[in-house]
Design a protein around this motif. Sequence first.
Motif, PDB file in Angstrom:
ATOM      1  N   VAL A  61       0.867  -1.175   0.000  1.00 44.79           N
ATOM      2  CA  VAL A  61       0.000   0.000   0.000  1.00 44.79           C
ATOM      3  C   VAL A  61       0.901   1.221   0.000  1.00 44.79           C
ATOM      4  N   PHE A  62       0.807   2.033  -1.029  1.00 46.91           N
ATOM      5  CA  PHE A  62       1.750   3.122  -1.276  1.00 46.91           C
ATOM      6  C   PHE A  62       1.233   4.422  -0.664  1.00 46.91           C
ATOM      7  N   VAL A  63       2.109   5.154   0.040  1.00 49.31           N
ATOM      8  CA  VAL A  63       1.729   6.452   0.590  1.00 49.31           C
ATOM      9  C   VAL A  63       2.791   7.489   0.232  1.00 49.31           C
ATOM     10  N   ASP A  64       2.383   8.744   0.317  1.00 47.31           N
ATOM     11  CA  ASP A  64       3.259   9.848  -0.069  1.00 47.31           C
ATOM     12  C   ASP A  64       4.303  10.132   1.012  1.00 47.31           C
ATOM     13  N   VAL A  65       5.226  11.029   0.693  1.00 52.95           N
ATOM     14  CA  VAL A  65       6.370  11.282   1.571  1.00 52.95           C
ATOM     15  C   VAL A  65       6.401  12.723   2.058  1.00 52.95           C
ATOM     16  N   ASP A  66       7.270  12.958   3.030  1.00 51.98           N
ATOM     17  CA  ASP A  66       7.477  14.292   3.588  1.00 51.98           C
ATOM     18  C   ASP A  66       8.351  15.109   2.635  1.00 51.98           C
ATOM     19  N   PRO A  67       7.982  16.355   2.335  1.00 56.50           N
ATOM     20  CA  PRO A  67       8.743  17.126   1.347  1.00 56.50           C
ATOM     21  C   PRO A  67      10.122  17.564   1.814  1.00 56.50           C
ATOM     22  N   MET A  68      10.382  17.550   3.121  1.00 57.18           N
ATOM     23  CA  MET A  68      11.677  17.990   3.623  1.00 57.18           C
ATOM     24  C   MET A  68      12.684  16.846   3.655  1.00 57.18           C
ATOM     25  N   THR A  69      12.292  15.709   4.258  1.00 58.45           N
ATOM     26  CA  THR A  69      13.231  14.597   4.411  1.00 58.45           C
ATOM     27  C   THR A  69      13.114  13.556   3.307  1.00 58.45           C
ATOM     28  N   PHE A  70      12.032  13.599   2.530  1.00 58.76           N
ATOM     29  CA  PHE A  70      11.714  12.614   1.475  1.00 58.76           C
ATOM     30  C   PHE A  70      11.327  11.257   2.058  1.00 58.76           C
ATOM     31  N   ASN A  71      11.221  11.161   3.385  1.00 47.99           N
ATOM     32  CA  ASN A  71      10.817   9.914   4.026  1.00 47.99           C
ATOM     33  C   ASN A  71       9.301   9.836   4.146  1.00 47.99           C
ATOM     34  N   ILE A  72       8.793   8.657   4.464  1.00 47.57           N
ATOM     35  CA  ILE A  72       7.357   8.433   4.555  1.00 47.57           C
ATOM     36  C   ILE A  72       6.698   9.471   5.465  1.00 47.57           C
ATOM     37  N   ASP A  73       5.547   9.958   5.046  1.00 49.46           N
ATOM     38  CA  ASP A  73       4.809  10.966   5.796  1.00 49.46           C
ATOM     39  C   ASP A  73       3.945  10.260   6.842  1.00 49.46           C
ATOM     40  N   PRO A  74       4.268  10.395   8.140  1.00 45.97           N
ATOM     41  CA  PRO A  74       3.471   9.697   9.158  1.00 45.97           C
ATOM     42  C   PRO A  74       1.994  10.059   9.119  1.00 45.97           C
ATOM     43  N   LYS A  75       1.680  11.299   8.727  1.00 44.65           N
ATOM     44  CA  LYS A  75       0.280  11.737   8.682  1.00 44.65           C
ATOM     45  C   LYS A  75      -0.502  11.006   7.600  1.00 44.65           C
ATOM     46  N   ALA A  76       0.211  10.498   6.591  1.00 47.74           N
ATOM     47  CA  ALA A  76      -0.469   9.812   5.487  1.00 47.74           C
ATOM     48  C   ALA A  76      -0.705   8.337   5.781  1.00 47.74           C
ATOM     49  N   ILE A  77      -0.072   7.829   6.817  1.00 48.60           N
ATOM     50  CA  ILE A  77      -0.148   6.389   7.080  1.00 48.60           C
ATOM     51  C   ILE A  77      -1.523   5.972   7.582  1.00 48.60           C
ATOM     52  N   GLU A  78      -2.038   6.700   8.588  1.00 44.30           N
ATOM     53  CA  GLU A  78      -3.237   6.222   9.278  1.00 44.30           C
ATOM     54  C   GLU A  78      -4.435   6.072   8.346  1.00 44.30           C
ATOM     55  N   ARG A  79      -4.585   6.978   7.388  1.00 49.31           N
ATOM     56  CA  ARG A  79      -5.755   6.882   6.513  1.00 49.31           C
ATOM     57  C   ARG A  79      -5.673   5.714   5.530  1.00 49.31           C
ATOM     58  N   HIS A  80      -4.522   5.049   5.476  1.00 48.98           N
ATOM     59  CA  HIS A  80      -4.374   3.878   4.613  1.00 48.98           C
ATOM     60  C   HIS A  80      -4.440   2.564   5.388  1.00 48.98           C
ATOM     61  N   ILE A  81      -4.619   2.640   6.699  1.00 47.39           N
ATOM     62  CA  ILE A  81      -4.683   1.429   7.518  1.00 47.39           C
ATOM     63  C   ILE A  81      -6.070   0.796   7.401  1.00 47.39           C
ATOM     64  N   THR A  82      -6.096  -0.496   7.147  1.00 45.16           N
ATOM     65  CA  THR A  82      -7.338  -1.259   7.085  1.00 45.16           C
ATOM     66  C   THR A  82      -7.232  -2.457   8.018  1.00 45.16           C
ATOM     67  N   LYS A  83      -8.263  -3.282   8.051  1.00 39.46           N
ATOM     68  CA  LYS A  83      -8.236  -4.488   8.867  1.00 39.46           C
ATOM     69  C   LYS A  83      -7.179  -5.476   8.371  1.00 39.46           C
TER      70      LYS A  83
END
Length: 365
Positions: A95-117
């Motif tokens: 499941v692919f999520v976007d990244v933080d524009p400063m560090t280029f690492n995964i954006d923690p804020k984008a993770i939760e909305r992609h979590i499913t059962k």
Amino acid sequence: MIRLAVPSIDHQEARAVQAVLKSGFLVQGKTVVRFEEAVARYLKVKHVVAVNSGTSALHLALLAFGIGPGDEVIIPDYTFPATVNVVELTGAKPVFVDVDPMTFNIDPKAIERHITKKTKAVIPVHLFGQSADLAPIMRLAKKYKLVVVEDAACVLGAEYKGRKSGTIGDIGCFSFHPRKVITTGEGGIAVTNNKTVADRLRILRNHGIEYKNNKIDIVAAGFNYRMTEIQAAMGLVQMKKMAGLIRARRKVAGIYNAQLRSIKWIKTPSISSYNTHVFQTYVIQIPGSLGRDHLISFLRKNGIEANFGTYALHKLSFYKNKYHLKASQFPITEEVFQTSIALPVFECLSVGQIRKIAAVLRKFQ
């Protein structure tokens, strides 16, 4: 040609390798154990399992936690394809999520909305030498009972809030590819404080073999992911050099920053307040209108090897087609991918060479 990367290898590694060759014991023996112990002491972790690549470490990490068909694993869209390939190879769904524009690492804020059962794990990738923001990721992992597999391929020696990167999640996976801070040619390690997981890793890396009462039994369908004694011998020497190699890379980055400061259209790397950076890669950003590929070509024509930062997974045919990925889903990744350039960085890169690179950049446009 000023190369993008040059591994720091000399007569010490050559002597260590020669000693292994003379011993006649070449695969996963006492030297590998010594290397694992050296890394464990450095990282202050209980268990280190050496394997033949960082990719193998990631693959075994997922399998050790039982991740497979029917599961989902959250990953950043901006990363080397190994991160997604290992998920695919377990039969799980990336499941692919976007990244933080400063560090280029995964954006923690984008993770939760992609979590499913179906979500079982998240793989934060620590790109280019500094850590992703792990505190919010660990909180989400606790809330949703997720496994955290740190893709720490690029950050051996870096720290996150005073702790060694790669040691904070359930398991951390490092690479010793020639572009990394230290190298064993190829090679990798998985680190964990969980004995059950470590035991599973050791079984899976060696054909599924378990030793019971001095007898061999096959208890899993394992792999031949073993590290060689040759690689471990190199690694032991490189570990002794690592502090100096990191200092040298940081010095190179500082000289770059000073030389490039006057070029207004270049953005030099950002370091977040919670990180230390080991500059496995030195990545600049330029305005999209200037043309990343055009600048890379210009640098190469002037004797400077350069490349794009890393991959935007949504652009790779296999994943784009299978999961119907679109650039509009990942606006930060899309921008970063189109505007980022990796410049040469290695221990013996001289001030004169950096000045030449800066002078060539000033001529561009």
